[in-house]
Motif scaffolding. Sequence first.
Motif, mmCIF file in Angstrom:
data_model
loop_
_atom_site.group_PDB
_atom_site.id
_atom_site.type_symbol
_atom_site.label_atom_id
_atom_site.label_comp_id
_atom_site.label_asym_id
_atom_site.label_seq_id
_atom_site.Cartn_x
_atom_site.Cartn_y
_atom_site.Cartn_z
ATOM 1 N N SER A 196 0.836 -1.205 0.000
ATOM 2 C CA SER A 196 0.000 0.000 0.000
ATOM 3 C C SER A 196 0.869 1.252 0.000
ATOM 4 O O SER A 196 0.468 2.278 -0.541
ATOM 5 N N GLU A 197 2.077 1.164 0.563
ATOM 6 C CA GLU A 197 2.967 2.330 0.601
ATOM 7 C C GLU A 197 3.476 2.683 -0.797
ATOM 8 O O GLU A 197 3.401 3.851 -1.208
ATOM 9 N N THR A 198 3.992 1.694 -1.531
ATOM 10 C CA THR A 198 4.515 2.002 -2.864
ATOM 11 C C THR A 198 3.386 2.379 -3.814
ATOM 12 O O THR A 198 3.539 3.286 -4.644
ATOM 13 N N TRP A 199 2.245 1.719 -3.693
ATOM 14 C CA TRP A 199 1.099 2.062 -4.528
ATOM 15 C C TRP A 199 0.600 3.461 -4.176
ATOM 16 O O TRP A 199 0.295 4.268 -5.053
ATOM 17 N N GLY A 200 0.531 3.760 -2.893
ATOM 18 C CA GLY A 200 0.097 5.089 -2.457
ATOM 19 C C GLY A 200 0.997 6.187 -2.985
ATOM 20 O O GLY A 200 0.521 7.251 -3.404
ATOM 21 N N ARG A 201 2.284 5.942 -2.986
ATOM 22 C CA ARG A 201 3.248 6.920 -3.503
ATOM 23 C C ARG A 201 3.029 7.132 -5.010
ATOM 24 O O ARG A 201 3.009 8.254 -5.488
ATOM 25 N N TRP A 202 2.847 6.018 -5.750
ATOM 26 C CA TRP A 202 2.621 6.120 -7.193
ATOM 27 C C TRP A 202 1.367 6.952 -7.471
ATOM 28 O O TRP A 202 1.365 7.838 -8.324
ATOM 29 N N CYS A 203 0.292 6.667 -6.744
ATOM 30 C CA CYS A 203 -0.968 7.395 -6.939
ATOM 31 C C CYS A 203 -0.820 8.870 -6.560
ATOM 32 O O CYS A 203 -1.290 9.753 -7.290
ATOM 33 N N ALA A 204 -0.181 9.137 -5.427
ATOM 34 C CA ALA A 204 -0.017 10.519 -4.964
ATOM 35 C C ALA A 204 0.758 11.348 -5.982
ATOM 36 O O ALA A 204 0.417 12.514 -6.229
#
Length: 181
Positions: free
Chosen positions: A35-43
């Motif tokens: 969720s951290e790497t995905w969250g960063r990509w989305c942000a």
Amino acid sequence: MGSSTEPNAPGDLELVRTFVNTLDIEKGTDALDSSETWGRWCAERGLPNESSASDRQLLGELREALREGLLAHHSRGSMPPAAREVLDRMLAWSQAEATFTEEGLRLLPRGDGAHYVAGRILSLVAAATVDGTWSRLKACRDDECKWAFYDHSRSRTGQWCSMAICGNRNKQARLRERRGQ
């Protein structure tokens, strides 16, 4: 591959290219792994980043179905049937809504988090199929890479995300093969 010289797609289609490239086969990294790497990509792209592990698994299926479609662009073929089935399933899951606009029929992303992201990606694919840019988005033919790139060549015959890396590697391999090495 992921170099700073990679051929970016025009306009919003760049989001689709970068989405497919959330898996870097050569480096073995996947933005959907946590969720951290995905969250960063989305942000970084101004997208909602709420997702569960099962959401990210479904997004991974969407990504790989798109990659299969991009590989089919080399032979000017259509989306493989199995990939189309995944896209149909993901379209329903995304909750995207078809609507008529002044420009014609469009998909509007709906829902929250991962549902919205999937709908946004699919709406961009739909728009690109209409405007003719979709067939230029391809995946590198190097099996060790498969990085998504936009084919800017006039002849639409680009095969590699980078001639300097993947193109050279494959040409050298063919040369060694011909020489029997």
